[in-house]
Design an enzyme around this catalytic site. Structure first.
Site, PDB file in Angstrom:
ATOM      1  N   HIS A  19      22.764  -4.286 -23.992  1.00 21.54           N
ATOM      2  CA  HIS A  19      23.626  -3.248 -24.566  1.00 21.54           C
ATOM      3  C   HIS A  19      23.010  -2.643 -25.822  1.00 21.54           C
ATOM      4  CE1 HIS A  19      24.986  -5.868 -27.773  1.00 21.54           C
ATOM      5  NE2 HIS A  19      25.252  -6.806 -26.872  1.00 21.54           N
ATOM      6  N   HIS A  22      21.290  -4.786 -28.564  1.00 24.82           N
ATOM      7  CA  HIS A  22      19.955  -5.275 -28.220  1.00 24.82           C
ATOM      8  C   HIS A  22      18.929  -4.143 -28.369  1.00 24.82           C
ATOM      9  CE1 HIS A  22      22.461  -7.876 -25.290  1.00 24.82           C
ATOM     10  NE2 HIS A  22      22.307  -8.533 -26.421  1.00 24.82           N
ATOM     11  N   CYS A 129      32.383 -22.682 -30.122  1.00 27.85           N
ATOM     12  CA  CYS A 129      32.585 -21.330 -29.569  1.00 27.85           C
ATOM     13  C   CYS A 129      31.471 -21.067 -28.568  1.00 27.85           C
ATOM     14  CB  CYS A 129      32.567 -20.253 -30.653  1.00 27.85           C
ATOM     15  SG  CYS A 129      32.448 -18.601 -29.928  1.00 27.85           S
ATOM     16  N   CYS A 132      29.263 -17.861 -29.273  1.00 30.91           N
ATOM     17  CA  CYS A 132      28.181 -18.072 -30.255  1.00 30.91           C
ATOM     18  C   CYS A 132      27.256 -19.188 -29.813  1.00 30.91           C
ATOM     19  CB  CYS A 132      28.724 -18.491 -31.613  1.00 30.91           C
ATOM     20  SG  CYS A 132      29.861 -17.365 -32.394  1.00 30.91           S
ATOM     21  N   CYS A 146      37.297 -17.644 -32.448  1.00 31.62           N
ATOM     22  CA  CYS A 146      36.134 -17.104 -33.131  1.00 31.62           C
ATOM     23  C   CYS A 146      36.313 -15.587 -33.206  1.00 31.62           C
ATOM     24  CB  CYS A 146      34.876 -17.453 -32.340  1.00 31.62           C
ATOM     25  SG  CYS A 146      33.495 -16.371 -32.723  1.00 31.62           S
ATOM     26  N   LYS A 297      32.473  -4.548 -34.569  1.00 31.44           N
ATOM     27  CA  LYS A 297      31.162  -4.714 -33.953  1.00 31.44           C
ATOM     28  C   LYS A 297      31.222  -4.298 -32.486  1.00 31.44           C
ATOM     29  CE  LYS A 297      27.829  -8.284 -32.692  1.00 31.44           C
ATOM     30  NZ  LYS A 297      27.711  -9.699 -32.360  1.00 31.44           N
ATOM     31  N   LYS A 300      30.103  -6.100 -25.721  1.00 27.83           N
ATOM     32  CA  LYS A 300      30.591  -6.165 -24.344  1.00 27.83           C
ATOM     33  C   LYS A 300      31.945  -6.866 -24.312  1.00 27.83           C
ATOM     34  CE  LYS A 300      29.093  -5.220 -20.164  1.00 27.83           C
ATOM     35  NZ  LYS A 300      28.152  -4.269 -19.949  1.00 27.83           N
TER      36      LYS A 300
HETATM   37  N1  MSP Z   1      20.351 -15.543 -27.905  1.00 26.75           N
HETATM   38  C1  MSP Z   1      20.723 -15.418 -29.250  1.00 26.75           C
HETATM   39  C2  MSP Z   1      19.514 -15.264 -30.158  1.00 26.75           C
HETATM   40  C3  MSP Z   1      18.508 -16.340 -30.069  1.00 26.75           C
HETATM   41  S1  MSP Z   1      17.106 -16.008 -31.032  1.00 26.75           S
HETATM   42  C4  MSP Z   1      16.309 -17.446 -31.137  1.00 26.75           C
HETATM   43  C5  MSP Z   1      21.644 -14.207 -29.401  1.00 26.75           C
HETATM   44  N2  MSP Z   1      21.587 -13.298 -28.438  1.00 26.75           N
HETATM   45  S2  MSP Z   1      22.510 -11.986 -28.379  1.00 26.75           S
HETATM   46  O1  MSP Z   1      22.123 -11.351 -27.160  1.00 26.75           O
HETATM   47  O2  MSP Z   1      23.883 -12.325 -28.507  1.00 26.75           O
HETATM   48  O3  MSP Z   1      22.180 -11.119 -29.617  1.00 26.75           O
HETATM   49  C6  MSP Z   1      20.905 -10.831 -29.983  1.00 26.75           C
HETATM   50  C7  MSP Z   1      20.809  -9.813 -31.088  1.00 26.75           C
HETATM   51  O4  MSP Z   1      21.520  -8.638 -30.794  1.00 26.75           O
HETATM   52  C8  MSP Z   1      21.331 -10.307 -32.438  1.00 26.75           C
HETATM   53  O5  MSP Z   1      20.366 -10.024 -33.421  1.00 26.75           O
HETATM   54  C9  MSP Z   1      22.549  -9.499 -32.670  1.00 26.75           C
HETATM   55  O6  MSP Z   1      22.763  -9.263 -34.014  1.00 26.75           O
HETATM   56  C10 MSP Z   1      22.178  -8.211 -31.942  1.00 26.75           C
HETATM   57  N3  MSP Z   1      23.379  -7.453 -31.666  1.00 26.75           N
HETATM   58  C11 MSP Z   1      24.343  -7.720 -30.756  1.00 26.75           C
HETATM   59  N4  MSP Z   1      25.345  -6.809 -30.912  1.00 26.75           N
HETATM   60  C12 MSP Z   1      25.045  -5.990 -31.935  1.00 26.75           C
HETATM   61  C13 MSP Z   1      25.592  -4.804 -32.453  1.00 26.75           C
HETATM   62  N5  MSP Z   1      26.743  -4.314 -32.049  1.00 26.75           N
HETATM   63  N6  MSP Z   1      24.857  -4.143 -33.389  1.00 26.75           N
HETATM   64  C14 MSP Z   1      23.590  -4.521 -33.768  1.00 26.75           C
HETATM   65  N7  MSP Z   1      23.059  -5.618 -33.298  1.00 26.75           N
HETATM   66  C15 MSP Z   1      23.869  -6.522 -32.611  1.00 26.75           C
HETATM   67  O7  MSP Z   1      22.339 -14.127 -30.395  1.00 26.75           O
END
Ligand code: MSP
Length: 469
Positions: A19, A22, A129, A132, A146, A297, A300
């Protein structure tokens, strides 16, 4: 020898499709990697997917799929989004935590940690959670849920192996204070320091007995590795590390690890403590804010996200890259709506850059010789060293605005009839500045930059960005 530059993104959970969040981190990393490459540095840019753990096990079950098949499919979707046709991300390696080599290296590291006395058998209970994939303190929950995932945190109590966090707290604090472990921007460093001042780190569970979808502990096959421990090591296995301390990759430590603020706490505690036990150098973290939608934030789970595919359809590859990074200060939260994106697209891309290119190229038809002119230059190095891609774009768009103003004021379409010399001089200056603009756009909008250069050569341009209603 060329300076090395090792940059990473977090590895993304594959419980859902990629999304906008990412995309935000990954485009920023791509811009920095491309910029450093242009500067002649030896760049390694790592991204990938985080494929183990409870939530992925559960979602695959719900889908009626074998977890490996499930993660294979979603990992493909990430790769597809990063492809040239979509977001044009030029990573050097895409690491997947279900890769065999990664799994073996993680097992090797666990053995070393055990030998060093960093982990020991214990029990753990706490509120977990699943969103997380973390145990939470009661004060982090709102009505038992959470707030990030709107999910009830479940009470879990089990036998497991624990990592001795307490013993390393003082050393960690010291290294954050003196920037041996660098956390930027400064306020995030302060946030971590104040958390560490107020809280004693608790030992954490690094294994799970009821999660099958994970890497088995080499010394306790009933248990699988806690997904964060598994995931952090990607930053090293992505470089080809086999887990042996005499083989540490030359790219290590990372020069920039980008991450969103929601995963700062774990990156600033568990990750460096693992490295301290291993006796390895600590990386530099850079924390960015979240993309919000009306104050929340985008996610999904919360159902308030702008689909990245929709952005790509509307704005194209470079349009989307531009709009993501220009949305606000990289580091702060940025609130985004589709209306504002469209407005910005029309103002900055269709009118600002698109218009400048088409005017200059059309006027070039009236020129005799095409000697090089002198440009005022654009310097974005400082902004990018400070990891402020948004500021770098401001600097470039400032110049675009100035050139458009210059055309309006100097009226070359009149000069061409009245004063040929002045017309030629004006055009030479405009062209030189447009060259510089297209050079500085390379890391941000590689294809657009190429198109501008081509247009300047062949004196023809297709309209770069069409206005959107
Ligand atoms: N799998 C773990 C990270 C492990 S790293 C050793 C994880 N994955 S995640 O898919 O949930 O999120 C990854 C990244 O996407 C995080 O840096 C998170 O901050 C970023 N984002 C997810 N949603 C976001 C927004 N809405 N805005 C900006 N970045 C955010 O956490």
């Amino acid at each position: 020898m060329n300076k090395k530059f090792y940059i990473t993104t977090p590895i993304y959970y594959v419980n859902a499709k990629p999304h906008i969040g990412h995309a935000y981190t990954t485009v920023a990393a791509d811009v920095l990697a491309r910029f450093k490459k242009l500067q002649g540095e030896k760049v390694f840019f790592l991204t990938g997917t985080d494929e183990h753990g409870l939530k992925i096990q559960k979602i695959a079950e719900k889908d009626g799929k074998d977890p490996q098949k499930f993660v294979d499919e979603v990992a493909e979707e990430f790769k597809n989004l990063w492809s040239k046709e979509k977001l044009n991300i030029k990573y050097d390696k895409f690491i997947r935590t279900s890769d065999n080599k990664h799994k073996q290296a993680v097992q090797r590291v666990l053995e070393i940690l055990k030998e060093k006395g960093a982990i020991e058998k214990g029990t753990y209970n706490g509120l977990y959670c699943e969103g997380c994939e973390q145990f939470k303190n009661e004060n982090e929950l709102v009505a038992g849920k959470c707030p990030d995932h709107d999910m009830i945190a479940e009470n879990i109590s089990e036998e497991c192996w624990v990592l001795k966090m307490e013993d390393k707290q003082a050393e960690l604090e010291e290294k954050i204070k003196n920037d041996e472990f660098e956390i930027r921007p400064e306020r995030y460093k302060n946030e971590v320091l104040s958390f560490l001042k107020d809280n004693k780190l608790k030992n954490i569970s690094i294994s799970r007995s009821n999660v099958k979808w994970g890497i088995p502990l080499p010394f306790d096959k009933e248990q699988t590795t806690y997904v964060w421990i598994d995931a952090f090591l990607n930053y090293l296995t992505g470089l080809g590390w086999d887990g042996n301390l005499d083989n540490i990759p030359k790219e290590w430590p990372a020069d920039v690890q980008l991450l969103g603020k929601d995963i700062l706490r774990v990156h600033a505690t568990i990750w460096p403590i693992m490295l301290l036990y291993l006796g390895m150098d600590l990386p530099k973290l850079f924390v960015h804010g979240h993309i919000l939608s009306r104050g929340k934030k985008m996610s999904k789970t919360l159902g308030n996200a702008i689909a990245i595919e929709e952005m790509l359809e509307k704005f194209g590859t470079d349009g989307t890259r531009y709009l993501l990074l220009s949305a606000g200060v990289f580091g702060d939260d940025v609130d985004v709506t589709m209306e504002r994106l469209i407005e910005k697209y029309n103002a900055d891309l269709a009118n600002g850059l698109g218009n400048l290119v088409s005017r200059v190229v059309k006027l070039m038809d009236n020129m005799g010789d095409v000697e090089a002119g002198v440009s005022t230059g654009i310097n974005i190095s400082k902004c990018l060293d400070d990891i402020r891609p948004d500021e770098a774009l401001n600097v470039i768009w400032d110049s675009i605005g100035k050139q458009n103003k210059y055309i309006e004021n100097s009226k070359p379409w009149e000069l061409v009839k009245t004063d040929e010399n002045k017309f030629n001089d004006t055009m030479k200056e405009l062209m030189a500045n447009l060259h510089v603009i297209s050079d500085s756009l390379v890391p941000f909008m590689p294809e657009t930059s190429e198109k501008i250069k081509k247009a300047l050569e062949i004196k023809q341009t297709e309209s770069l960005f069409q206005r959107i209603k």
